[in-house]
Write a protein that holds these residues in place. Structure first.
Motif, PDB file in Angstrom:
ATOM      1  N   UNK A  10       0.851  -1.098   0.572  1.00 59.77           N
ATOM      2  CA  UNK A  10      -0.042   0.250   0.187  1.00 59.77           C
ATOM      3  C   UNK A  10       1.315   1.020   0.301  1.00 59.77           C
ATOM      4  N   UNK A  11       0.392   2.073  -0.884  1.00 60.11           N
ATOM      5  CA  UNK A  11       1.291   3.154  -0.781  1.00 60.11           C
ATOM      6  C   UNK A  11       0.042   4.634  -0.526  1.00 60.11           C
ATOM      7  N   UNK A  52       3.841  11.835  -6.267  1.00 61.59           N
ATOM      8  CA  UNK A  52       3.736  10.383  -5.636  1.00 61.59           C
ATOM      9  C   UNK A  52       4.440   9.161  -6.027  1.00 61.59           C
ATOM     10  N   UNK A  53       3.594   9.704  -7.426  1.00 63.65           N
ATOM     11  CA  UNK A  53       3.935   8.861  -8.313  1.00 63.65           C
ATOM     12  C   UNK A  53       5.205   8.264  -8.432  1.00 63.65           C
ATOM     13  N   UNK A  54       5.612   9.441  -9.285  1.00 69.78           N
ATOM     14  CA  UNK A  54       7.581   9.582  -9.880  1.00 69.78           C
ATOM     15  C   UNK A  54       8.543   8.703  -8.457  1.00 69.78           C
ATOM     16  N   UNK A  55       7.898   9.804  -7.075  1.00 66.50           N
ATOM     17  CA  UNK A  55       8.544   8.761  -5.700  1.00 66.50           C
ATOM     18  C   UNK A  55       8.579   7.363  -5.897  1.00 66.50           C
ATOM     19  N   UNK A  56       7.400   6.807  -6.584  1.00 66.43           N
ATOM     20  CA  UNK A  56       7.074   5.172  -5.639  1.00 66.43           C
ATOM     21  C   UNK A  56       8.310   4.612  -6.863  1.00 66.43           C
ATOM     22  N   UNK A  61       8.293   0.565  -6.813  1.00 65.11           N
ATOM     23  CA  UNK A  61       6.965  -0.138  -7.060  1.00 65.11           C
ATOM     24  C   UNK A  61       6.200   0.970  -8.208  1.00 65.11           C
ATOM     25  N   UNK A  62       4.936  -0.045  -8.389  1.00 63.68           N
ATOM     26  CA  UNK A  62       3.712   1.203  -9.376  1.00 63.68           C
ATOM     27  C   UNK A  62       2.370   0.869  -8.547  1.00 63.68           C
ATOM     28  N   UNK A  63       1.755   1.957  -9.009  1.00 59.57           N
ATOM     29  CA  UNK A  63       0.468   1.903  -8.884  1.00 59.57           C
ATOM     30  C   UNK A  63      -0.090   0.552  -9.302  1.00 59.57           C
ATOM     31  N   UNK A  81      -0.363  -0.808  -4.122  1.00 56.44           N
ATOM     32  CA  UNK A  81       1.204  -0.935  -5.257  1.00 56.44           C
ATOM     33  C   UNK A  81       1.773  -2.664  -5.159  1.00 56.44           C
ATOM     34  N   UNK A  82       2.805  -2.709  -6.186  1.00 61.17           N
ATOM     35  CA  UNK A  82       3.204  -4.060  -6.929  1.00 61.17           C
ATOM     36  C   UNK A  82       5.256  -3.860  -7.402  1.00 61.17           C
ATOM     37  N   UNK A  83       5.655  -4.478  -7.211  1.00 62.80           N
ATOM     38  CA  UNK A  83       7.116  -4.092  -7.985  1.00 62.80           C
ATOM     39  C   UNK A  83       7.353  -4.221  -9.317  1.00 62.80           C
ATOM     40  N   UNK A  84       7.837  -2.320  -9.407  1.00 58.91           N
ATOM     41  CA  UNK A  84       8.243  -3.024 -10.886  1.00 58.91           C
ATOM     42  C   UNK A  84       8.532  -4.031 -11.562  1.00 58.91           C
TER      43      UNK A  84
END
Length: 85
Positions: A10-11, A52-56, A61-63, A81-84
């Protein structure tokens, strides 16, 4: 990806007031894996959410999903969130 975020699920983004936002990455049990203060002012959309997307991505991580953000019972923005890949 940094090993401490391999269990990330989770983010959670909270508004700390005075233009301060905080991103917390948690695991499935909602245990905190890391917290990052975001140096961005403004409203959630359109100002904060892209940051937030950039930091993830920087955390590896990605949404998950096409419309991932939901407001939780505390008024925070929460998304899976999931790992890239």
């Amino acid at each position: 990806m940094p090993s401490r975020f391999t269990a990330a699920r989770w983010a959670v983004v909270s508004d700390d007031g005075d233009g301060r936002w905080r991103l917390t990455v948690t695991d499935e049990a909602d245990d905190e894996l890391g917290t990052i203060g975001l140096g961005v002012e403004g409203s959630w959309e359109p100002d904060v959410e892209p940051h937030v997307r950039f930091v993830l991505v920087q955390l590896g991580l990605e949404l998950a999903g096409s419309r991932p953000w939901q407001d939780d019972e505390l008024g925070h923005h929460r998304a899976p969130v999931l790992p890239l890949a």
